[in-house]
Motif scaffolding. Structure first.
Motif, short mmCIF file in Angstrom:
data_model
loop_
_atom_site.label_atom_id
_atom_site.label_comp_id
_atom_site.label_asym_id
_atom_site.label_seq_id
_atom_site.Cartn_x
_atom_site.Cartn_y
_atom_site.Cartn_z
N ARG A 155 0.82 -1.21 0.00
CA ARG A 155 0.00 0.00 0.00
C ARG A 155 0.85 1.26 0.00
O ARG A 155 0.56 2.22 -0.74
CB ARG A 155 -0.91 0.00 1.23
N GLU A 156 1.93 1.29 0.81
CA GLU A 156 2.71 2.51 1.01
C GLU A 156 3.88 2.64 0.04
O GLU A 156 4.29 3.75 -0.29
CB GLU A 156 3.23 2.55 2.45
N ARG A 157 4.47 1.53 -0.42
CA ARG A 157 5.62 1.56 -1.32
C ARG A 157 5.45 0.51 -2.40
O ARG A 157 6.21 -0.46 -2.49
CB ARG A 157 6.93 1.32 -0.56
N PRO A 158 4.42 0.64 -3.24
CA PRO A 158 4.10 -0.42 -4.21
C PRO A 158 5.21 -0.70 -5.22
O PRO A 158 5.26 -1.80 -5.78
CB PRO A 158 2.84 0.10 -4.90
N GLY A 159 6.09 0.25 -5.47
CA GLY A 159 7.15 0.01 -6.45
C GLY A 159 8.42 -0.57 -5.88
O GLY A 159 9.35 -0.88 -6.63
N ASP A 160 8.49 -0.74 -4.57
CA ASP A 160 9.71 -1.23 -3.93
C ASP A 160 9.78 -2.76 -3.96
O ASP A 160 8.76 -3.45 -3.92
CB ASP A 160 9.79 -0.77 -2.48
N ALA A 161 10.99 -3.27 -4.01
CA ALA A 161 11.22 -4.72 -3.91
C ALA A 161 11.27 -5.12 -2.44
O ALA A 161 11.44 -4.28 -1.54
CB ALA A 161 12.51 -5.10 -4.61
N VAL A 162 11.14 -6.43 -2.20
CA VAL A 162 11.15 -6.97 -0.85
C VAL A 162 11.96 -8.26 -0.84
O VAL A 162 11.89 -9.06 -1.79
CB VAL A 162 9.72 -7.27 -0.33
N LEU A 163 12.73 -8.45 0.21
CA LEU A 163 13.34 -9.75 0.52
C LEU A 163 12.91 -10.10 1.93
O LEU A 163 13.24 -9.38 2.88
CB LEU A 163 14.86 -9.69 0.43
N SER A 164 12.13 -11.18 2.08
CA SER A 164 11.62 -11.57 3.39
C SER A 164 11.91 -13.04 3.63
O SER A 164 11.95 -13.84 2.69
CB SER A 164 10.11 -11.31 3.47
N GLU A 165 12.08 -13.39 4.90
CA GLU A 165 12.53 -14.75 5.21
C GLU A 165 11.59 -15.82 4.68
O GLU A 165 12.05 -16.83 4.14
CB GLU A 165 12.67 -14.93 6.73
N GLU A 166 10.31 -15.64 4.81
CA GLU A 166 9.39 -16.71 4.46
C GLU A 166 8.98 -16.71 2.99
O GLU A 166 8.82 -17.77 2.39
CB GLU A 166 8.14 -16.65 5.36
N CYS A 167 8.83 -15.54 2.38
CA CYS A 167 8.35 -15.51 0.99
C CYS A 167 9.48 -15.31 -0.01
O CYS A 167 9.26 -15.42 -1.22
CB CYS A 167 7.30 -14.43 0.82
N ALA A 225 12.28 -13.39 -2.38
CA ALA A 225 12.44 -12.12 -3.09
C ALA A 225 11.19 -11.81 -3.89
O ALA A 225 10.65 -12.66 -4.60
CB ALA A 225 13.65 -12.19 -4.01
N LEU A 226 10.74 -10.54 -3.78
CA LEU A 226 9.57 -10.07 -4.51
C LEU A 226 9.91 -8.76 -5.21
O LEU A 226 10.39 -7.82 -4.57
CB LEU A 226 8.39 -9.83 -3.55
N GLY A 227 9.69 -8.68 -6.50
CA GLY A 227 9.88 -7.44 -7.23
C GLY A 227 11.33 -7.16 -7.57
O GLY A 227 12.24 -7.88 -7.17
N SER A 280 13.71 -3.57 -7.87
CA SER A 280 13.77 -2.13 -7.72
C SER A 280 15.11 -1.76 -7.10
O SER A 280 15.76 -2.59 -6.45
CB SER A 280 12.63 -1.64 -6.81
N ARG A 281 15.54 -0.52 -7.29
CA ARG A 281 16.75 -0.04 -6.64
C ARG A 281 16.54 0.12 -5.13
O ARG A 281 17.49 0.27 -4.38
CB ARG A 281 17.21 1.29 -7.24
N ARG A 282 15.27 0.09 -4.72
CA ARG A 282 14.92 0.15 -3.30
C ARG A 282 14.40 -1.23 -2.88
O ARG A 282 13.47 -1.76 -3.48
CB ARG A 282 13.84 1.21 -3.06
N ARG A 283 15.00 -1.79 -1.83
CA ARG A 283 14.58 -3.12 -1.38
C ARG A 283 14.44 -3.14 0.14
O ARG A 283 15.37 -2.80 0.87
CB ARG A 283 15.58 -4.19 -1.82
N TRP A 284 13.27 -3.56 0.61
CA TRP A 284 13.02 -3.78 2.03
C TRP A 284 13.41 -5.20 2.39
O TRP A 284 13.08 -6.15 1.68
CB TRP A 284 11.55 -3.54 2.35
N VAL A 285 14.12 -5.35 3.48
CA VAL A 285 14.57 -6.66 3.96
C VAL A 285 13.87 -6.93 5.29
O VAL A 285 13.99 -6.13 6.24
CB VAL A 285 16.10 -6.70 4.14
N LEU A 286 13.13 -8.05 5.36
CA LEU A 286 12.26 -8.32 6.51
C LEU A 286 12.56 -9.68 7.13
O LEU A 286 12.75 -10.67 6.42
CB LEU A 286 10.79 -8.30 6.09
#
Length: 260
Positions: free
Chosen positions: A57-69, A71-73, A75-81
């Protein structure tokens, strides 16, 4: 993107994760075993879904790396969870667990937060703005200091059961068994070094920025601070390269450069 706005979002991610995790804590949590042998509970997955929903909702264009799911997306911006870092103590009803959130921009860490919700504590760092802790409404800036000779240093670590250096490290006079909260102990001045064998990027990202912003050292045993290599060492500046030189020497004697 405004880094302060990102920090506010990161705090919201942590607050939401901690609130959900605390509702599940010491309750009934269905558990399954992942391919790597580690457990994942319904609480882990519920927390992760809530964090991902907020980011979509807040950062739809950002990539994500999360332990359970994973890598998603892209982008030059990546949230690590890491939704619940310390799932094993969480499931046992112990207190050494929390949420990890970090943000990378162009491969560089710019934000790092880790929480200890059973203690009412959140550690956070913003690149170039220092490291801090908030506890029960009070905020303090953190400065890593101390540590001299390795023989008198307080050292702990996350090690494999068959780690090639376990015996060497446990023989150090200042060795202690590691809790999940060991990064906090280093930041608070209760440890001089933390050795991490085989940690993942989501385990390490917030801690690496926190320790650096607090004035400490982060070393991957290869002259850098990569988070995806087999070893990572966090230490006080006073300890210098003592602990990393020690590990490199012991690993070379056993012809073990590290774990893949």
């Amino acid at each position: 993107m405004d880094e302060y706005a990102d920090l506010m979002l990161a705090n919201e991610l942590v607050a939401r994760a901690d609130s959900i995790a605390l509702r599940h804590f010491r309750g009934r949590n269905p558990v399954r075993t992942k391919v790597d042998g580690s457990p994942v509970s319904e609480a882990d997955l519920t927390v992760e879904r809530a964090m991902l929903d907020l980011l979509r909702r807040e950062r739809p264009g950002d990539a994500v790396l999360s332990e359970e799911c994973g890598a998603l997306g892209d982008s030059r911006r990546r949230w690590v969870l890491d939704p619940i870092d310390g799932t094993i103590p969480f499931l046992r009803g112990a207190r050494d667990w929390g949420t990890h959130v970090a943000l990378e921009v162009d491969g560089e860490l710019v934000l790092g937060l880790l929480s200890r919700p059973t203690e009412g504590r959140v550690y956070w760092a913003r690149r170039g703005h220092g490291a801090h802790v908030r506890e029960n409404g009070a905020r303090r800036r953190l400065h890593v200091h101390g540590g001299g000779a390795l023989g008198s240093a307080r050292v702990t670590g996350f090690l494999f059961d068959d780690s090639p250096v376990r015996g060497d490290l446990e023989a150090l006079p200042g060795w202690t068994r590691s809790p999940v909260s060991a990064v906090g102990d280093l930041l608070e001045g209760r440890l001089d070094a933390l050795v991490d064998e085989g940690g993942k990027v989501w385990d390490r990202a917030p801690a690496a920025l926190l320790v650096r912003e607090a004035g400490g050292r982060v070393d991957d045993l290869r002259g850098g601070a990569r988070l995806d290599l087999p070893w990572l060492v966090y230490s006080t500046p006073g300890l210098g390269t003592g602990i990393t030189d020690f590990l490199v020497d012991r690993l070379s004697r056993r012809d073990v450069p590290g774990r893949s």
